[in-house]
Design a protein around this motif. Structure first.
Motif, PDB file in Angstrom:
ATOM      1  N   GLN A  92      -7.566  -9.035   9.772  1.00  0.00           N
ATOM      2  CA  GLN A  92      -6.266  -7.971  10.144  1.00  0.00           C
ATOM      3  C   GLN A  92      -5.281  -8.273  11.235  1.00  0.00           C
ATOM      4  OE1 GLN A  92      -8.414  -3.940  10.522  1.00  0.00           O
ATOM      5  NE2 GLN A  92      -9.687  -5.000   9.867  1.00  0.00           N
ATOM      6  N   ASP A  93      -5.770  -8.709  12.322  1.00  0.00           N
ATOM      7  CA  ASP A  93      -5.356  -8.821  13.213  1.00  0.00           C
ATOM      8  C   ASP A  93      -4.799 -10.106  13.797  1.00  0.00           C
ATOM      9  OD1 ASP A  93      -7.687  -9.686  13.796  1.00  0.00           O
ATOM     10  OD2 ASP A  93      -8.651  -8.847  15.223  1.00  0.00           O
ATOM     11  N   LEU A 167      -9.179 -15.960   1.976  1.00  0.00           N
ATOM     12  CA  LEU A 167     -10.121 -14.259   2.002  1.00  0.00           C
ATOM     13  C   LEU A 167      -9.561 -13.697   2.299  1.00  0.00           C
ATOM     14  CD1 LEU A 167     -13.671 -15.807   2.470  1.00  0.00           C
ATOM     15  CD2 LEU A 167     -12.104 -15.559   0.702  1.00  0.00           C
ATOM     16  N   PHE A 168      -8.963 -12.233   2.435  1.00  0.00           N
ATOM     17  CA  PHE A 168      -7.795 -11.926   3.388  1.00  0.00           C
ATOM     18  C   PHE A 168      -8.329 -10.418   3.517  1.00  0.00           C
ATOM     19  CE2 PHE A 168      -5.204 -14.483   0.386  1.00  0.00           C
ATOM     20  CZ  PHE A 168      -4.134 -14.385   1.621  1.00  0.00           C
ATOM     21  N   ASP A 169      -8.838 -10.048   4.799  1.00  0.00           N
ATOM     22  CA  ASP A 169      -9.569  -8.933   5.573  1.00  0.00           C
ATOM     23  C   ASP A 169      -8.815  -7.719   5.637  1.00  0.00           C
ATOM     24  OD1 ASP A 169     -11.703  -7.422   6.382  1.00  0.00           O
ATOM     25  OD2 ASP A 169     -12.197  -8.353   7.286  1.00  0.00           O
ATOM     26  N   GLU A 170      -7.780  -6.735   4.785  1.00  0.00           N
ATOM     27  CA  GLU A 170      -7.597  -5.790   5.374  1.00  0.00           C
ATOM     28  C   GLU A 170      -6.100  -6.141   6.364  1.00  0.00           C
ATOM     29  OE1 GLU A 170      -8.894  -1.967   6.930  1.00  0.00           O
ATOM     30  OE2 GLU A 170     -10.929  -2.547   5.782  1.00  0.00           O
ATOM     31  N   PRO A 171      -5.271  -7.384   5.355  1.00  0.00           N
ATOM     32  CA  PRO A 171      -3.949  -7.711   6.205  1.00  0.00           C
ATOM     33  C   PRO A 171      -3.579  -7.635   6.849  1.00  0.00           C
ATOM     34  CG  PRO A 171      -4.118  -8.565   3.830  1.00  0.00           C
ATOM     35  CD  PRO A 171      -5.304  -8.323   3.820  1.00  0.00           C
ATOM     36  N   THR A 172      -2.462  -5.874   5.515  1.00  0.00           N
ATOM     37  CA  THR A 172      -1.733  -5.563   5.775  1.00  0.00           C
ATOM     38  C   THR A 172      -2.109  -4.586   6.666  1.00  0.00           C
ATOM     39  OG1 THR A 172      -1.442  -4.157   4.486  1.00  0.00           O
ATOM     40  CG2 THR A 172      -0.602  -6.477   4.089  1.00  0.00           C
ATOM     41  N   PRO A 177       4.489   0.190   8.538  1.00  0.00           N
ATOM     42  CA  PRO A 177       4.911   0.167   7.325  1.00  0.00           C
ATOM     43  C   PRO A 177       5.621  -0.354   6.803  1.00  0.00           C
ATOM     44  CG  PRO A 177       4.577   2.793   7.897  1.00  0.00           C
ATOM     45  CD  PRO A 177       4.762   1.183   9.228  1.00  0.00           C
ATOM     46  N   GLU A 178       7.037  -1.028   7.600  1.00  0.00           N
ATOM     47  CA  GLU A 178       8.483  -1.387   7.420  1.00  0.00           C
ATOM     48  C   GLU A 178       7.511  -3.013   7.245  1.00  0.00           C
ATOM     49  OE1 GLU A 178       9.183  -1.064  10.932  1.00  0.00           O
ATOM     50  OE2 GLU A 178       7.734   0.346   9.733  1.00  0.00           O
ATOM     51  N   MET A 179       6.619  -3.701   7.723  1.00  0.00           N
ATOM     52  CA  MET A 179       6.460  -4.541   7.704  1.00  0.00           C
ATOM     53  C   MET A 179       5.181  -5.612   6.489  1.00  0.00           C
ATOM     54  SD  MET A 179       5.893  -5.740  11.439  1.00  0.00           S
ATOM     55  CE  MET A 179       7.385  -5.070  13.071  1.00  0.00           C
ATOM     56  N   ILE A 180       4.901  -4.272   6.364  1.00  0.00           N
ATOM     57  CA  ILE A 180       3.791  -4.490   4.781  1.00  0.00           C
ATOM     58  C   ILE A 180       4.123  -4.910   3.604  1.00  0.00           C
ATOM     59  CG2 ILE A 180       2.464  -3.235   3.714  1.00  0.00           C
ATOM     60  CD1 ILE A 180       2.028  -1.634   5.698  1.00  0.00           C
ATOM     61  N   LYS A 181       4.963  -4.921   3.743  1.00  0.00           N
ATOM     62  CA  LYS A 181       6.277  -5.222   1.852  1.00  0.00           C
ATOM     63  C   LYS A 181       5.905  -6.829   2.379  1.00  0.00           C
ATOM     64  CE  LYS A 181       9.960  -4.999  -1.085  1.00  0.00           C
ATOM     65  NZ  LYS A 181       9.879  -6.746  -1.305  1.00  0.00           N
ATOM     66  N   VAL A 199      -9.393 -10.241  -2.117  1.00  0.00           N
ATOM     67  CA  VAL A 199      -8.631  -9.808  -1.169  1.00  0.00           C
ATOM     68  C   VAL A 199      -9.108  -7.848  -0.734  1.00  0.00           C
ATOM     69  CG1 VAL A 199      -6.316  -8.505  -0.136  1.00  0.00           C
ATOM     70  CG2 VAL A 199      -6.464 -10.773  -2.026  1.00  0.00           C
ATOM     71  N   VAL A 200      -9.320  -7.867   0.480  1.00  0.00           N
ATOM     72  CA  VAL A 200     -10.212  -7.149   0.415  1.00  0.00           C
ATOM     73  C   VAL A 200      -9.214  -5.741   0.745  1.00  0.00           C
ATOM     74  CG1 VAL A 200     -11.197  -5.443   2.082  1.00  0.00           C
ATOM     75  CG2 VAL A 200     -12.618  -6.556   1.144  1.00  0.00           C
ATOM     76  N   THR A 201      -9.205  -4.822   0.476  1.00  0.00           N
ATOM     77  CA  THR A 201      -7.163  -3.898   0.612  1.00  0.00           C
ATOM     78  C   THR A 201      -7.682  -2.573   0.518  1.00  0.00           C
ATOM     79  OG1 THR A 201      -4.326  -4.008   0.820  1.00  0.00           O
ATOM     80  CG2 THR A 201      -6.140  -4.789  -1.192  1.00  0.00           C
ATOM     81  N   HIS A 202      -6.251  -1.215   0.968  1.00  0.00           N
ATOM     82  CA  HIS A 202      -6.208  -0.580   0.693  1.00  0.00           C
ATOM     83  C   HIS A 202      -4.939   0.018  -0.055  1.00  0.00           C
ATOM     84  CE1 HIS A 202      -9.721   1.179   2.927  1.00  0.00           C
ATOM     85  NE2 HIS A 202      -9.156   0.754   3.836  1.00  0.00           N
ATOM     86  N   GLU A 203      -4.140  -1.151  -0.221  1.00  0.00           N
ATOM     87  CA  GLU A 203      -2.791  -0.975  -0.589  1.00  0.00           C
ATOM     88  C   GLU A 203      -3.085  -1.617  -2.543  1.00  0.00           C
ATOM     89  OE1 GLU A 203      -0.729  -0.742   0.491  1.00  0.00           O
ATOM     90  OE2 GLU A 203      -0.423  -1.499   2.801  1.00  0.00           O
ATOM     91  N   MET A 204      -3.190   0.147  -2.979  1.00  0.00           N
ATOM     92  CA  MET A 204      -3.169   0.270  -4.784  1.00  0.00           C
ATOM     93  C   MET A 204      -2.805  -0.536  -5.657  1.00  0.00           C
ATOM     94  SD  MET A 204      -6.792   1.107  -4.537  1.00  0.00           S
ATOM     95  CE  MET A 204      -6.944  -0.131  -2.694  1.00  0.00           C
ATOM     96  N   GLY A 205      -0.876  -0.269  -5.175  1.00  0.00           N
ATOM     97  CA  GLY A 205      -0.071  -1.158  -5.874  1.00  0.00           C
ATOM     98  C   GLY A 205      -0.279  -2.350  -5.794  1.00  0.00           C
ATOM     99  N   PHE A 206      -0.791  -2.818  -5.039  1.00  0.00           N
ATOM    100  CA  PHE A 206      -1.057  -4.312  -5.022  1.00  0.00           C
ATOM    101  C   PHE A 206      -1.849  -5.225  -6.080  1.00  0.00           C
ATOM    102  CE2 PHE A 206      -3.832  -7.991  -2.812  1.00  0.00           C
ATOM    103  CZ  PHE A 206      -2.715  -9.064  -2.846  1.00  0.00           C
TER     104      PHE A 206
END
Length: 248
Positions: A92-93, A167-172, A177-181, A199-206
């Protein structure tokens, strides 16, 4: 869409404790080649610990991990090293080296690992920068890149090792917000190209759009697993339903 029934990575009965806290409590899961697995759940549920165990950044206290049918011996550094060469990780960082340019960050690992000589690595890195739409930033240092651009360089760096799975650990989570997309669009493109991804994420749409399967974790356990339509619309477990309702 899942392309093989044979697991590429399989975790069986993983246990990991930090002090008195069990971050993983008898967790089992598997992913097949070409599959996209998304892991969701509240903070502290064990999501990041799970994927970090899958490439040896965190060593499980108990349980078994197999990769491509071969068991990873928990005490063998050689086994873990070979696993990490085949399993890419995006944090993520970003974790880019600040004193190296974008192209130097990308070429460092494959050259040091002996995967390819430096001229070949630089050519491959330039192609990867084109792939992540940052060809013009090859000689830029991380301090002169936006968060979204740094994360795309980090993805290119992971791809430079030619991994079989990413493996993606909360990559966004560290992005404005404008850079997430721009990062999510790249991940969608990788998924469409057939990259095996966890992918570990909080982006439910993704998660709903890309995942073949979704795992919901809480308190170190997998509470529910299933296709996106189940997890986001027809949950079997009341805790999954409550979580999805709260964050959707």
């Amino acid at each position: 869409m899942q392309s093989s029934q044979t697991p590429l990575i399989e975790a069986q009965n993983l246990v990991k404790a930090f002090g008195r806290t069990r971050a993983l409590d008898d967790v089992s899961c598997a992913i097949s080649t070409g599959e996209r697995l998304v892991v969701i759940g509240p903070s502290g549920s064990g999501k990041s610990t799970l994927i970090r165990c899958l490439n040896g950044l965190v060593k499980p206290d108990a349980g078994k991990i197999t990769f491509d049918g071969q068991r990873v011996e928990p005490t063998s550094e050689g086994h873990w090293r070979r696993l990490r060469q085949r399993v890419g990780m995006v944090f993520q960082d970003y974790t880019l080296f600040p004193h190296l340019t974008a192209i130097e960050n990308i070429t460092l690992a494959p050259v040091r690992a002996g995967l390819m000589p430096k001229p070949q690595a630089e050519l491959a890195a330039r192609r990867l920068l084109e792939r992540v739409q940052l060809a013009e930033k090859a000689t830029s240092y991380p301090a002169f890149l936006s968060g979204g651009q740094q994360q795309r360089v980090a993805i290119a760096r992971a791809l430079a090792m030619r991994p079989q799975v990413l493996l993606f650990d909360e990559p966004t989570s560290a992005l404005d917000p404008e850079m997430i997309k721009e990062v999510l669009d790249l991940m969608v493109s990788l998924a469409r190209d057939g990259m095996t991804m966890i992918v570990v994420t909080h982006e439910m749409g993704f998660a709903h759009a890309v995942a073949d399967r979704v795992l919901f974790m809480e308190a170190g356990r997998i509470v529910e697993a299933g296709p996106p339509d189940q997890i986001f619309g027809n949950q079997n477990d009341v805790r999954t339903r409550e979580f999805v309702r709260r964050i959707a």
